[in-house]
Design an enzyme around this catalytic site. Structure first.
Site, PDB file in Angstrom:
ATOM      1  CG  ASP A  42      -2.132   0.983   1.159  1.00 55.98           C
ATOM      2  OD1 ASP A  42      -3.225   0.359   0.829  1.00 55.98           O
ATOM      3  OD2 ASP A  42      -2.149   2.259   1.243  1.00 55.98           O
ATOM      4  CG  ASP A  68       2.874   5.649  -5.955  1.00 55.18           C
ATOM      5  OD1 ASP A  68       2.092   5.249  -6.564  1.00 55.18           O
ATOM      6  OD2 ASP A  68       3.234   6.739  -5.864  1.00 55.18           O
ATOM      7  CB  VAL A  69       0.531   0.510  -7.862  1.00 54.79           C
ATOM      8  CG1 VAL A  69       0.410  -0.433  -6.870  1.00 54.79           C
ATOM      9  CG2 VAL A  69      -0.623   1.285  -7.949  1.00 54.79           C
ATOM     10  CE1 TYR A 161     -12.756   3.978 -10.490  1.00 56.15           C
ATOM     11  CE2 TYR A 161     -14.987   3.243 -11.310  1.00 56.15           C
ATOM     12  CZ  TYR A 161     -13.846   3.065 -10.325  1.00 56.15           C
ATOM     13  OH  TYR A 161     -13.698   1.963  -9.544  1.00 56.15           O
ATOM     14  CB  THR A 196     -14.429   0.435   0.422  1.00 57.23           C
ATOM     15  OG1 THR A 196     -14.985   1.395  -0.852  1.00 57.23           O
ATOM     16  CG2 THR A 196     -14.892  -0.869  -0.121  1.00 57.23           C
TER      17      THR A 196
END
Length: 257
Positions: A42, A68-69, A161, A196
């Site tokens: 994460d 950090d992806v 998105y 979430t």
């Protein structure tokens, strides 16, 4: 993980991105509770280290890695560290994702488009790429990429998105047919509106839009993070041994109409 099947993941290792909260944390707990060693990734170092520590305190094998992806080098290093720690990589849930603010398609900014695609699509691409490096050498593995109902349908003011989440499905399907002959299964889950932290913010800040979305939710409620985790665990398990390249809606019926 109440009311969900149990699996024997003893001796296996899993990796989860976006693992400090929400669906990622639920999946990481599920993998661990079923016997797997788990690497939690994460961008929030404090949160992911605490999540991993909680699992270790409960008698599980886990490590937390700040990652950090959007930075491929960080992703590669994190996957390598997971394999160095646990000796293998059998399962992965590439879950990290962000929302984009709702916007008229004629008004969306390049900054918002680039940010949402950097996390939701490029981040999944990078994680899958480096997981496959290890799984390819191993000759086995299962990967689940987190798309969305937004990967299956279109909604107003969600172009950037939904583009990112449609992209995840294309990425998943192409890699799935390439790697199935090598003993590696790749699938996607498409969550509906799930309870979430990210959705809580949307409910508060976009109440009217979210009310409209809920009208199209046949099951009449939000989904839970555990329900998405249960789907991800099943797709990673031997119970789904013939399931390859699917984009599985887990959405209470939203995408059926």
């Amino acid at each position: 993980m109440a009311n969900t099947p149990t699996y024997d993941f003893t001796g296996k290792a899993a990796l989860v991105t976006g693992a400090a909260s929400g669906m990622g944390l639920a999946a990481a707990r599920g993998f661990a509770e079923n016997g797997a060693a788990v690497a939690l990734l994460d961008r929030s170092a404090d949160a992911v280290e605490k999540a991993a520590r909680d699992l270790v305190d409960a008698g599980r094998r886990a490590i937390g890695i700040a990652c950090d992806v959007t930075d491929e080098a960080q992703v590669a290093a994190a996957v390598d560290r997971a394999v160095e720690t646990f000796g293998r990589l059998d399962m992965a849930f590439n879950n990290a994702g962000v929302q984009a603010p709702p916007s008229d398609a004629a008004e969306e900014t390049a900054e918002d488009f680039d940010r949402v695609n950097a996390v939701n699509l490029r981040g999944v691409w990078a994680a899958q790429k480096h997981e496959l490096r290890h799984m390819r050498a191993q000759g086995s593995g299962a990967i689940v990429n987190n798309s969305s109902l937004g990967g299956l349908v279109g909604l107003p003011e969600r172009a950037a998105y939904h583009a990112s989440k449609h992209g995840v499905i294309g990425l998943t399907k192409s890699a799935a047919v390439e790697y199935a002959p090598r003993g590696i299964r790749i699938n996607a889950v498409c969550p509906g509106v799930i309870e979430t932290p990210m959705v809580a913010g949307m409910l508060e800040g976009q109440a009217e839009a979210m009310a409209a979305i809920m009208q199209d939710q046949p099951i009449g409620r939000l989904g839970t993070a555990d329900e998405i985790a249960a789907a991800a665990l099943w797709l990673c398990s031997d119970a789904a041994s013939l399931v390859v390249g699917v984009a599985l809606p887990v959405d209470g019926g939203y995408t059926t109409h």
